[in-house]
Enzyme design. Structure first.
Site, PDB file in Angstrom:
ATOM      1  N   ASP A   1      -4.657  -4.239  -2.773  1.00 46.25           N
ATOM      2  CA  ASP A   1      -4.403  -2.826  -3.051  1.00 46.25           C
ATOM      3  C   ASP A   1      -5.231  -2.453  -4.266  1.00 46.25           C
ATOM      4  O   ASP A   1      -5.363  -3.213  -5.201  1.00 46.25           O
ATOM      5  CB  ASP A   1      -2.917  -2.599  -3.340  1.00 46.25           C
ATOM      6  CG  ASP A   1      -2.621  -1.150  -3.614  1.00 46.25           C
ATOM      7  OD1 ASP A   1      -3.378  -0.290  -3.131  1.00 46.25           O
ATOM      8  OD2 ASP A   1      -1.630  -0.865  -4.302  1.00 46.25           O
TER       9      ASP A   1
ATOM     10  N   GLY B   1       6.858  -0.778  -2.054  1.00 44.32           N
ATOM     11  CA  GLY B   1       6.313  -2.122  -2.086  1.00 44.32           C
ATOM     12  C   GLY B   1       4.996  -2.238  -2.816  1.00 44.32           C
ATOM     13  O   GLY B   1       4.283  -3.223  -2.618  1.00 44.32           O
ATOM     14  N   ASP B   2       4.676  -1.261  -3.661  1.00 42.79           N
ATOM     15  CA  ASP B   2       3.381  -1.305  -4.345  1.00 42.79           C
ATOM     16  C   ASP B   2       3.475  -0.528  -5.653  1.00 42.79           C
ATOM     17  O   ASP B   2       4.554  -0.403  -6.225  1.00 42.79           O
ATOM     18  CB  ASP B   2       2.277  -0.766  -3.423  1.00 42.79           C
ATOM     19  CG  ASP B   2       1.000  -1.585  -3.545  1.00 42.79           C
ATOM     20  OD1 ASP B   2       0.481  -1.673  -4.673  1.00 42.79           O
ATOM     21  OD2 ASP B   2       0.524  -2.132  -2.541  1.00 42.79           O
ATOM     22  N   ASP B   3       2.348   0.014  -6.119  1.00 47.64           N
ATOM     23  CA  ASP B   3       2.360   0.721  -7.399  1.00 47.64           C
ATOM     24  C   ASP B   3       3.346   1.886  -7.368  1.00 47.64           C
ATOM     25  O   ASP B   3       3.438   2.609  -6.370  1.00 47.64           O
ATOM     26  CB  ASP B   3       0.969   1.271  -7.719  1.00 47.64           C
ATOM     27  CG  ASP B   3      -0.086   0.182  -7.816  1.00 47.64           C
ATOM     28  OD1 ASP B   3       0.275  -0.983  -8.079  1.00 47.64           O
ATOM     29  OD2 ASP B   3      -1.273   0.500  -7.622  1.00 47.64           O
TER      30      ASP B   3
ATOM     31  N   ASN C   1       0.795  -1.233   0.000  1.00 44.94           N
ATOM     32  CA  ASN C   1       0.000   0.000   0.000  1.00 44.94           C
ATOM     33  C   ASN C   1       0.827   1.281   0.000  1.00 44.94           C
ATOM     34  O   ASN C   1       0.262   2.368   0.146  1.00 44.94           O
ATOM     35  CB  ASN C   1      -0.989   0.066   1.176  1.00 44.94           C
ATOM     36  CG  ASN C   1      -2.124  -0.942   1.065  1.00 44.94           C
ATOM     37  OD1 ASN C   1      -2.602  -1.441   2.063  1.00 44.94           O
ATOM     38  ND2 ASN C   1      -2.566  -1.244  -0.146  1.00 44.94           N
TER      39      ASN C   1
END
Length: 457
Positions: free
Chosen positions: A456, A248-250, A226
């Site tokens: 997410d 750790g995400d987009d 997130n």
């Protein structure tokens, strides 16, 4: 190009180089750029601007009230605001909207407190997916320049340990929401250890974000799920230039009603890649994502180069951890001149099966959300040893499948063997251009479900 006044442009310094990841712990002033209070006061006077020089509280107290007082009152319009640093303790949430013709130079670090219970109690709604923030920031003709050292530090490790790798926990806030921001420039700022998403841009137009550094890294067993770099929502003409993101995400994500979004000359590491979506999460509601362009992008250890994701056509639960049944269109999406280093999953990915509550990967042909005019061009690089597919494209038959999907000059190999990816796994892709689908059978659960994206949006 952001349309700002010639008067304001005259106040801007030349663009410096983006700070490298090795400067993650930089704090305070840079000797090359920080000047005396008198220097800045004279500059403000010469430009006919109000002037605010905001020093941190001498006793280490909460600096948020002083920041809000300056940006909402004395220096709310036609002003020069200086944050000399070194450290500003942020212990209360902030709202600083309606700035007009304001230049902000930040040389210090804003450090958010670790009082999770407090932040959960005061986080403010972003107006989409039940997301929240601890800072509303907006205005017109605003320049916020961090000179390569100005930092927003969310103290994120306490949040990563608290979340225990669970996604979309209620009222967990993003660091800042650029909200109703128009004809403005955000540049040379550093965002580290974000509490959740680093930032969202909502209800905004003609904003350039240049030379931005984002790093959210966990030092414990718990992930940084997130920690998106930036999400655009209800916004138009937003341009990202020379971003460095490790999270750790987009990296960059387009969400509801984003149009004319561009990303240039950027480096993304360890996350999911560029996200178009998710889309169609609100039952019966129409949305659009149109005119996205990315060029000269390097990605290392990311799940994908990019992925498009819509919710299924059957609605279950409520956002952020449920939904579906929305409709609309994602069109005119081009990503070109990409270098991929050690990709973790299929480089190119799209699917219309999103649905949590135990139903993820089901009802793939029920979405009414249309995806069309999608081009990936000049994609080169490597993937890890477990990757076998060049693409996984799951388009919904209820939406008529995907139209005008093109791949040109794709040269991605398995790093350990040098073998090219030869499986083009796709469903309901109408007349693909530049590639041939090698499978067109019953969809399977993709790596995005079994080990990739998680909860997410």
């Amino acid at each position: 190009m952001v349309h700002i006044s010639n008067f304001l442009l005259a106040a801007l310094p030349a663009v410096f180089a983006l700070p490298s990841a090795s400067q993650h712990d930089l704090e305070g002033r840079s000797a090359n750029v920080a000047q005396t209070e008198a220097h800045w006061a004279n500059q403000a006077s010469a430009q006919g601007r109000h002037f605010c020089y905001i020093k941190p509280d001498a006793n280490g107290g909460d600096d948020a009230p002083a920041i809000m007082d300056a940006l909402n009152n004395k220096c709310n319009s036609k002003a020069l605001v200086i944050f000399p640093g070194p450290v500003y303790n942020i212990q209360t949430n902030m709202t600083t909207l309606d700035l007009q013709d304001v230049v902000i130079y930040q040389f210090g670090r804003m450090l958010w407190s670790t009082d999770i219970d407090y932040w959960l109690s005061v986080s403010m709604p972003v107006g989409f997916q039940n997301q929240s923030t601890v800072w509303y920031f907006g205005g017109h003709n605003v320049v916020w320049d961090g000179w390569g050292v100005g930092t927003l530090d969310g103290n994120g490790q306490v949040w990563y340990d608290w979340a225990k790798s669970q996604g979309n926990l209620a009222r967990r806030p993003m660091n800042i929401n650029f909200r109703t921001l128009t004809n403005s420039v955000i540049k040379r700022l550093r965002f580290v250890q974000s509490q959740m998403w680093t930032m969202a841009i909502t209800y905004s137009q003609y904003v350039d974000l240049d030379d931005i550094y984002v790093n959210s890294t966990s030092t414990s067993q718990w992930s940084t799920l997130n920690t998106d770099g930036c999400d655009t929502i209800y916004s138009d003409s937003i341009t990202f230039r020379r971003w460095t993101i490790s999270n750790g995400d987009d990296a960059i994500a387009l969400k509801m009603n984003s149009s004319n979004i561009a990303v240039y000359d950027s480096y993304f590491e360890n996350g999911q890649g560029i996200a178009i979506g998710s889309m169609g999460q609100y039952n019966g509601k129409y949305e659009h994502l149109e005119n996205f362009y990315a060029r000269n992008i390097t990605l290392k250890n990311t799940a994908h180069v990019s992925y498009l994701k819509t919710w299924a056509g059957i609605s279950r639960g409520y956002p952020p951890n449920g939904g579906g049944g929305g409709l609309g269109v994602a069109r005119n999406i081009t990503i070109e001149d990409v270098t991929l280093i050690g990709g973790r999953q299929q480089p190119l990915f799209a699917w219309q099966c999103e649905n949590y509550s135990g139903f993820s990967g089901q009802d793939c042909d029920s979405s009414l959300f249309k995806m069309e005019d999608i081009t990936w061009k000049n994609i080169k690089g490597t993937v890890g040893p477990g990757v076998t597919e060049a693409v996984y494209l799951q388009c919904s038959s209820a939406a008529g499948g995907c139209d005008n999907v093109e791949v040109e000059n794709f040269d991605v190999v398995v790093a350990s063997t040098g073998k090219p990816l030869v499986v083009w796994d796709c469903f309901n892709v109408n007349a693909p251009i530049g590639f041939t689908c090698t499978e067109s059978v019953t969809p399977k659960l993709s790596p995005a479900v079994t080990g990739g994206h998680g909860p997410d949006n």
